[in-house]
Design a protein around this motif. Structure first.
Motif, PDB file in Angstrom:
ATOM      1  N   LEU A 193      -2.970   5.881  15.489  1.00 40.03           N
ATOM      2  CA  LEU A 193      -1.769   5.064  15.313  1.00 40.03           C
ATOM      3  C   LEU A 193      -0.988   4.891  16.620  1.00 40.03           C
ATOM      4  O   LEU A 193       0.029   4.195  16.648  1.00 40.03           O
ATOM      5  N   GLU A 254       2.478   1.887   8.557  1.00 41.41           N
ATOM      6  CA  GLU A 254       1.052   1.906   8.230  1.00 41.41           C
ATOM      7  C   GLU A 254       0.788   2.613   6.909  1.00 41.41           C
ATOM      8  O   GLU A 254      -0.051   2.173   6.109  1.00 41.41           O
ATOM      9  N   TYR A 255       1.502   3.690   6.676  1.00 41.49           N
ATOM     10  CA  TYR A 255       1.324   4.475   5.447  1.00 41.49           C
ATOM     11  C   TYR A 255       1.715   3.633   4.230  1.00 41.49           C
ATOM     12  O   TYR A 255       0.972   3.540   3.238  1.00 41.49           O
ATOM     13  N   HIS A 257       1.953   0.369   4.041  1.00 36.30           N
ATOM     14  CA  HIS A 257       1.006  -0.751   3.905  1.00 36.30           C
ATOM     15  C   HIS A 257      -0.257  -0.304   3.169  1.00 36.30           C
ATOM     16  O   HIS A 257      -0.757  -1.010   2.274  1.00 36.30           O
ATOM     17  N   ALA A 258      -0.783   0.884   3.530  1.00 31.57           N
ATOM     18  CA  ALA A 258      -1.994   1.389   2.886  1.00 31.57           C
ATOM     19  C   ALA A 258      -1.744   1.704   1.411  1.00 31.57           C
ATOM     20  O   ALA A 258      -2.594   1.437   0.547  1.00 31.57           O
ATOM     21  N   SER A 261      -1.547  -1.667  -0.419  1.00 33.42           N
ATOM     22  CA  SER A 261      -2.862  -2.309  -0.399  1.00 33.42           C
ATOM     23  C   SER A 261      -3.836  -1.649  -1.363  1.00 33.42           C
ATOM     24  O   SER A 261      -4.559  -2.333  -2.101  1.00 33.42           O
ATOM     25  N   THR A 270      -8.257   1.077   2.977  1.00 32.50           N
ATOM     26  CA  THR A 270      -7.693  -0.201   3.410  1.00 32.50           C
ATOM     27  C   THR A 270      -8.325  -0.562   4.736  1.00 32.50           C
ATOM     28  O   THR A 270      -8.366   0.268   5.653  1.00 32.50           O
ATOM     29  N   SER A 273      -7.093   0.670   8.321  1.00 30.96           N
ATOM     30  CA  SER A 273      -6.104   1.735   8.163  1.00 30.96           C
ATOM     31  C   SER A 273      -6.779   3.095   8.178  1.00 30.96           C
ATOM     32  O   SER A 273      -7.890   3.264   7.662  1.00 30.96           O
TER      33      SER A 273
END
Length: 529
Positions: A193, A254-255, A257-258, A261, A270, A273
């Motif tokens: 990340l 990012e967390y 979003h995953a 998703s 994902t 990711s």
């Protein structure tokens, strides 16, 4: 684009937050509100270094404490996806020496049980954590220590917060990969990340680490040592991560979003990711105790609450008073959250998947209430444009008064129950080293300047005066400011915690009784000479 109305509401929160800091003595606080990966609002108020007058910034490193649990749960999900570990397998499969106080559970407890705090087994924080964040138990004693912890709830039917469970999960991940936990976090999460200022190590050569403080009775602050748990120490997995507003913005973007998703795609990964098994991590595995109209539960390293409702079931607020009811006129929404606390540091994160928004609050002090908790809730209500918001300044005033008065209430309770018409034996009768069952924790009782004194682990830095209470019972009660200067947690400990009782035959004392566990306040642990 952020609407002016939303921007104005969040800016209005700054004024409220400054008032909260004023009435609680909070020296510094940093916070950010992020939606769809875009920062809506960030502020750094107060001083990360009070004596030098230095403010925090986006790159200032704070201890994030138990917010680390969501990262360790994420790491467990990533390693599980590789096939190296099965989160639903018994811990004993990976740690053959693993045993419990209740031997029937030794072959049943899984990693999911540990990560969701549903073992029903009590915590042990009052023992391993000393003054100024000193770590009093070695990491190689984790399994034998866990074996002494007693049940205070029902297996898989009770939520009992337990840091030792996360320490055991960290040990399992290290065992199956052959790598240390800090390396695993770097390789699987931080480096992919691009998080350059996140680790489980302070790096004391870094000039942009927040100092740690305790708030005194007059709302001034005293500096205490930064939280020392981290790389290679006990509880690294439970709360050892240090990070910044900038890095955490990337991480939780990012967390989140995953999470969104993987629920939408009904998959455990994902594209692009690092995060895996987010549905398992976020799903409720244990229910918080007490009645609740809406959901109150815990996943793996993240708590779950539904608005309108309470959002601080893992905060320090409940040790001072009832959690505020948040978002009274809000549409029903899921909030994923976690708090973190070590002496001299409290933190908080709230994530709203349906709004694709999260709020992070970091502060470098222990205040008379969980300031990070109230600040994050205030920002959340501003973001949601709650029409009947809580008056957080008023709440903070009331809770601060309650928190600052805790030690005095304990003193009064001790006095009410005390039989003052008794005298102790000669001090020499009590002197000796008293050990717990597994001989990894010692309370040394000695004489210093004509008075009795106890030293945890025999350390001079952990010395506390023992004043006669009644018969063969002594008290180590201290006023608020003395506890603060020692860098120890204050709220949540009742009168029984401050009593030490000796017993034996014919005035030959060989046993020390101490009710150190707030979950088992009526049950004293025995330490043998």
């Amino acid at each position: 684009m952020v609407s002016n109305t939303k921007k104005q509401r969040l800016e209005e929160a700054d004024l409220v937050i400054e008032e909260i800091m004023s009435v609680t003595g909070t020296p510094a606080i940093s916070y950010t509100v992020v939606q769809h990966g875009k920062t809506l609002h960030t502020r750094h108020l107060g001083y990360r270094d009070v004596s030098a007058g230095l403010q925090a910034n986006d790159q200032t490193r704070f201890s994030i404490n138990s917010m680390s649990k969501s990262l360790v749960s994420a790491l467990a999900g990533i390693i599980a996806a590789s096939g190296s570990v099965d989160l639903n397998a018994p811990v004993k499969k990976y740690l053959p020496d693993f045993v419990c106080y209740d031997s029937r559970l030794s072959d049943q407890i899984t990693l999911v049980d540990l990560l969701s705090h549903r073992t029903g087994i009590t915590n042990y924080d009052q023992i391993w954590l000393g003054s100024h964040n000193a770590v009093l138990i070695d990491r190689d004693q984790v399994i034998q220590t866990f074996a002494t912890l007693k049940p205070c709830g029902r297996f898989r039917d009770s939520f009992v917060y337990n840091n030792w469970g996360y320490e055991l999960v960290g040990m399992v991940l290290e065992k199956v990969t052959g790598k240390d936990l800090d390396i695993l976090l770097q390789e699987h999460i931080f480096e992919p990340l691009g998080l350059t200022r996140t680790s489980t190590d302070w790096n004391f050569d870094d000039s942009n680490n927040a100092k740690a403080y305790f708030v005194m009775q007059d709302l001034s602050v005293t500096e205490v040592g930064r939280p020392t748990i981290g790389k290679g120490t006990v509880m690294e997995a439970a709360g050892g991560v240090k990070s910044t507003i900038e890095d955490l913005t990337v991480l939780y973007s990012e967390y989140l979003h995953a999470i969104i998703s993987q629920f939408e795609s009904r998959s455990d990964s994902t594209n692009g990711s690092v995060f895996r098994h987010c549905r398992d991590i976020v799903t409720s595995h244990s229910r918080f105790p007490g009645p609740s109209l809406r959901e109150q539960g815990y996943g793996l390293g993240l708590a779950r609450g539904q608005l309108p409702g309470q959002l601080g079931r893992v905060s320090l607020t409940h040790a001072v008073g009832p959690e505020p009811f948040v978002g009274r006129d809000s549409e029903p929404k899921l909030v994923l959250y976690h708090h973190g606390a070590m002496p001299g540091s409290t933190t908080c994160v709230h994530l709203l998947p349906e709004e694709n928004v999260f709020i992070i609050v970091l502060q470098n002090s222990s205040s008379p209430l969980d300031t990070a908790d109230f600040v994050s809730q205030c920002l959340l209500e501003k973001f949601l444009d709650t029409k009947t918001p809580n008056n957080y300044k008023q709440l903070s005033q009331a809770y601060a008064q309650q928190g600052l008065g805790h030690q005095e209430r304990v003193r009064q309770k001790l006095e009410e129950k005390r039989n003052s018409n008794t005298t102790p034996k000669k001090l020499q009768a009590y002197i000796g080293k008293y050990w717990n069952d597994i001989h990894n924790f010692c309370i040394e009782v000695c004489e210093a300047d004509g008075k009795l004194q106890m030293r945890l682990q025999g350390l001079e830095s952990e010395a506390f005066a023992l004043n006669h209470y009644e018969n063969d019972t002594f008290t180590w009660w201290m006023p608020h400011d003395e506890v603060a200067r020692r860098g120890r947690f204050i709220a949540g400990y009742d009168a029984s915690y401050y009593l030490i009782t000796f017993s034996g035959k014919d005035d030959e004392f060989d046993t020390l009784h101490w009710a150190w566990d707030s979950n088992l306040a009526d049950e004293a642990s025995l330490f043998k000479k």
